[in-house]
Design an enzyme around this catalytic site. Structure first.
Site, PDB file in Angstrom:
ATOM      1  N   PHE A 159      44.510  32.030  37.362  1.00 63.55           N
ATOM      2  CA  PHE A 159      43.465  32.958  37.501  1.00 63.55           C
ATOM      3  C   PHE A 159      43.796  33.665  38.805  1.00 63.55           C
ATOM      4  CE2 PHE A 159      40.599  29.708  35.211  1.00 63.55           C
ATOM      5  CZ  PHE A 159      41.186  30.084  33.864  1.00 63.55           C
ATOM      6  N   GLU A 245      32.803  36.940  50.805  1.00 66.30           N
ATOM      7  CA  GLU A 245      33.364  37.123  49.495  1.00 66.30           C
ATOM      8  C   GLU A 245      32.340  37.297  48.295  1.00 66.30           C
ATOM      9  OE1 GLU A 245      36.167  34.654  46.047  1.00 66.30           O
ATOM     10  OE2 GLU A 245      35.958  34.029  48.173  1.00 66.30           O
TER      11      GLU A 245
END
Length: 389
Positions: A159, A245
């Protein structure tokens, strides 16, 4: 947007970014979706427009600004045209890898990589997630062992955003154990290093233009100076950057929801049914009123957190709250907007269709909603009492 949030410099910058998006992004969206890859030339164009390299110091060719509102402008302009895949790819490069290098990198590491990133010539990614591991960083299996000349890495990641196109990957790996727990370290790995292998380009529900890949490391050897920061400090480095993030993900979620509402207002003003505009039905007006209010309230909260980020006071718990609320909001809002588009909302020629598919990953990436709630809950509970107390 709140007028007091942005200044003249931000609005001047917005005009530049909007020109870039109109010229080089909107016409390419379908092409990138088909190729499952963003054209590398876009990165250089974005760099020339100042849309990448914002946080990179001026001595390395970047803008050298810690004012995250400029990144907010980029995300807003990309959201307006439904370019979520590009927004996510740039966020990896700017908010994550760029921040790691500027915060933890040595002068030599920064001199080697930051100029290319600022010029759009180097695309980067970060490799944390592993097959079967998900968000469990402590259970990481990719390992790095010392060699006579540096380090040898073995393992696999999955991913990985920009994994297929990246020139540099920050790889998290085990470098030992302490009190029965894995000690993690971060390594700068050029993708042309022998032993580095990309797997298949993963097919996803949404974000089709964003290349996502499996990565493999087989006796991959890097020099000693590939270590980013201190040995064994990887977990602390990763968690230190997570509030940024997660706020980045939250902002992208909120501006995507805003854009979806604007598209839907425009659509329901133009579309008619039973002899009147769809927006003239009371249910439609009530639903749009709800969605608009939810998004505006969320924006006000996130704007405050952006200012906290600029001041260096954003906490991990605040980042977790923002991430879970905004990404769940995005999914609710986009689903409701698709419903108001009727059958046309299911057609790929409408931006709301792409937005619906692109939104789904947001409650998973960067830590699932459930993990965000656990972080918030642990903050409320406080430290656990000692067993011998």
């Amino acid at each position: 947007m709140t007028h007091c949030f942005y200044g003249n410099d931000h609005e001047d910058f917005r005009r530049t970014v909007r020109t870039l998006v109109e010229r080089s992004v909107t016409p390419k969206l379908e092409e990138w979706d088909e190729a499952r890859m963003i054209d590398r030339s876009l990165w250089k164009e974005a760099a020339r427009a100042g849309a990448v390299g914002l946080r990179i110091p001026e001595r390395f060719g970047g803008a050298g600004t810690d004012d995250y509102r400029f990144r907010c402008v980029v995300q807003e302009e990309l959201a307006e045209v439904g370019a979520a895949a590009l927004a996510s790819s740039i966020a990896i490069n700017e908010d994550i890898v760029g921040s790691y290098l500027t915060r933890f990198g040595t002068d030599e590491q920064q001199s080697r990589w930051l100029p290319g990133m600022a010029a759009g010539e180097v695309v980067t990614s970060i490799a944390m997630t592993e097959p079967g591991g998900g968000s469990d960083l402590r259970g990481m299996r990719t390992a790095a062992r010392r060699s006579r000349t540096g380090w040898v890495l073995d393992g696999a990641k999955t991913f990985i955003t920009n994994g297929y196109s990246s020139d540099l990957v920050i790889v998290a790996a085990r470098t030992g154990e302490h009190d029965g727990r894995a000690r993690l370290s971060l390594f700068l790995v050029p993708t042309d290093t022998p032993g580095f292998q990309r797997g298949r380009k993963l097919r996803k529900l949404g974000l089709h233009a964003q290349d996502t890949a499996e990565l493999f490391f087989d006796e991959l050897r890097v020099p000693a100076d590939a270590l980013l920061g201190e040995e064994g400090a990887g977990f602390e480095q990763l968690t230190a950057q997570l509030p940024l993030e997660r706020l980045s993900i939250a902002w992208r979620a909120m501006v995507a929801a805003e854009a979806a509402v604007r598209w839907t207002v425009d659509y329901t003003r133009e579309r008619t049914a039973f002899g009147q505009r769809i927006i003239d039905f009371q249910h439609t007006r009530f639903r749009l009123a709800e969605l608009t209010t939810e998004v505006e309230v969320t924006r006000s909260h996130l704007e405050r957190l952006i200012l906290e980020l600029n001041e260096g006071t954003l906490t991990a718990v605040s980042g977790a709250k923002a991430k879970w609320w905004a990404t769940e909001l995005q999914n609710r809002v986009v689903a409701a907007c698709l419903q108001l588009h009727g059958g046309y909302g299911y057609m790929e020629e409408y931006k709301i269709s792409r937005a619906y598919a692109d939104a789904r990953v947001q409650t998973l990436v960067g830590g699932t909603t459930e993990i965000m709630k656990d972080i918030i809950g642990r903050g409320l509970a406080g430290p656990r009492p000692r067993r011998d107390a």
